[in-house]
Design a protein around this motif. Structure first.
Motif: not given
Length: 295
Positions: A74, A189-190
């Motif tokens: 991600q 998330d990344s």
């Protein structure tokens, strides 16, 4: 083995063992297991795959190999999908430079009582005639890239304090759901950072309303680490010692110098751009600060 592991203090080594399931005896194997998964995602350009780099993703996901690879994937996918964020991704980019000068983010030299680096955002400093929210997000991501090179911070993590004092409704109107969702995707998330707490202080009603809007996009773990203190600095001081806080938050440190982190950032050596093609899974590149000069 990796310099990152040998660079940990004895306290951080023990913390990594107890909290992150890190085992020096299996470290190389754990890293290789994640690296071997890269072939399953030919759609992603993995621009860095050396031991030290993969290790930070394992630490961020408590050595769950599948989750660590998902985060690694991600990380690069986010960069592929949002090229405008990472174009000219360096401290002398005009937009990033102006954001850093205005204290986005501020970075305290003194960690908290748990060794976590404290980041500050004074929201009212956002001059919307000088830089966009995207510039601020880029400056925060760039700062995290620099800070996460420190293996101690990979283990201890970060604290974020956002002071909403004097942040106007007009300023808040620029925090649209789309840009907030982008920030959540980039930070939650990344990115391989452990956030131990996100503290809102002096937030007006419309910021609490904004939080209600973005709450569905937050993971349960993230929601549990967000604290809405309002004007109650005592509750903030109960979680972060007064000896770790500047006087703006009732702490014993001097008032925060908004331009300090910007000056420190300009004093750093900016890394060269990584290769534009995926690195070999067996590569072990010596890169000090990855992706700080993407043009």
């Amino acid at each position: 083995m990796s310099k990152s592991h040998s660079g940990l203090s004895s306290e951080a080594t023990e913390k990594a063992r107890l909290e992150l399931n890190e085992n020096p005896d299996t470290l190389h194997h754990d890293i290789q297991q994640v690296r071997d998964m890269i072939v399953t995602r030919p759609d992603i350009g993995f621009l860095r795959t050396d031991d030290d780099f993969i290790l930070r993703f394992l630490r961020a996901r408590k050595f769950n190999q599948s989750e660590s690879f998902r985060l690694l994937s991600q990380y690069f996918l986010f960069r592929q999908q949002h090229l405008h964020i990472f174009h000219s991704f360096k401290v002398d980019d005009p937009g990033i430079k102006r954001a850093l000068m205005d204290g986005f983010p501020g970075v305290l030299e003194t960690p908290d009582q748990h060794g976590r680096k404290i980041l500050l955002l004074f929201a009212s400093n956002w001059d919307q005639t000088r830089h966009s929210f995207i510039d601020i997000l880029r400056a925060i991501l760039l700062s995290l890239e620099v800070l996460i090179e420190n293996p101690e911070l990979q283990v201890n993590g970060f604290i974020l304090i956002i002071d909403w004092s004097n942040f106007s409704f007009k300023q808040a109107s620029k925090l649209t759901p789309n840009v907030l969702k982008l920030a959540i995707e980039g930070l939650q998330d990344s990115f391989p950072a452990r956030f131990g707490g996100i503290h809102f202080v002096n937030q007006p009603w419309y910021i609490q309303a904004m939080y209600t809007i973005i709450k569905p996009f937050l993971k349960d773990k993230t929601r549990k680490r967000i604290y809405l203190h309002g004007n109650n600095l005592t509750s903030l001081q109960q979680l972060i010692g007064v000896e770790c806080l500047p006087s703006e938050f009732g702490g014993s440190l001097p008032p925060y110098d908004v331009g300090l982190w910007a000056r420190l950032s300009w004093g750093r050596t900016t890394a060269t751009s990584p290769s534009t093609r995926p690195a070999s899974p067996s590569a072990d590149r010596e890169t000090s600060t990855p992706l700080l000069a993407l043009d």
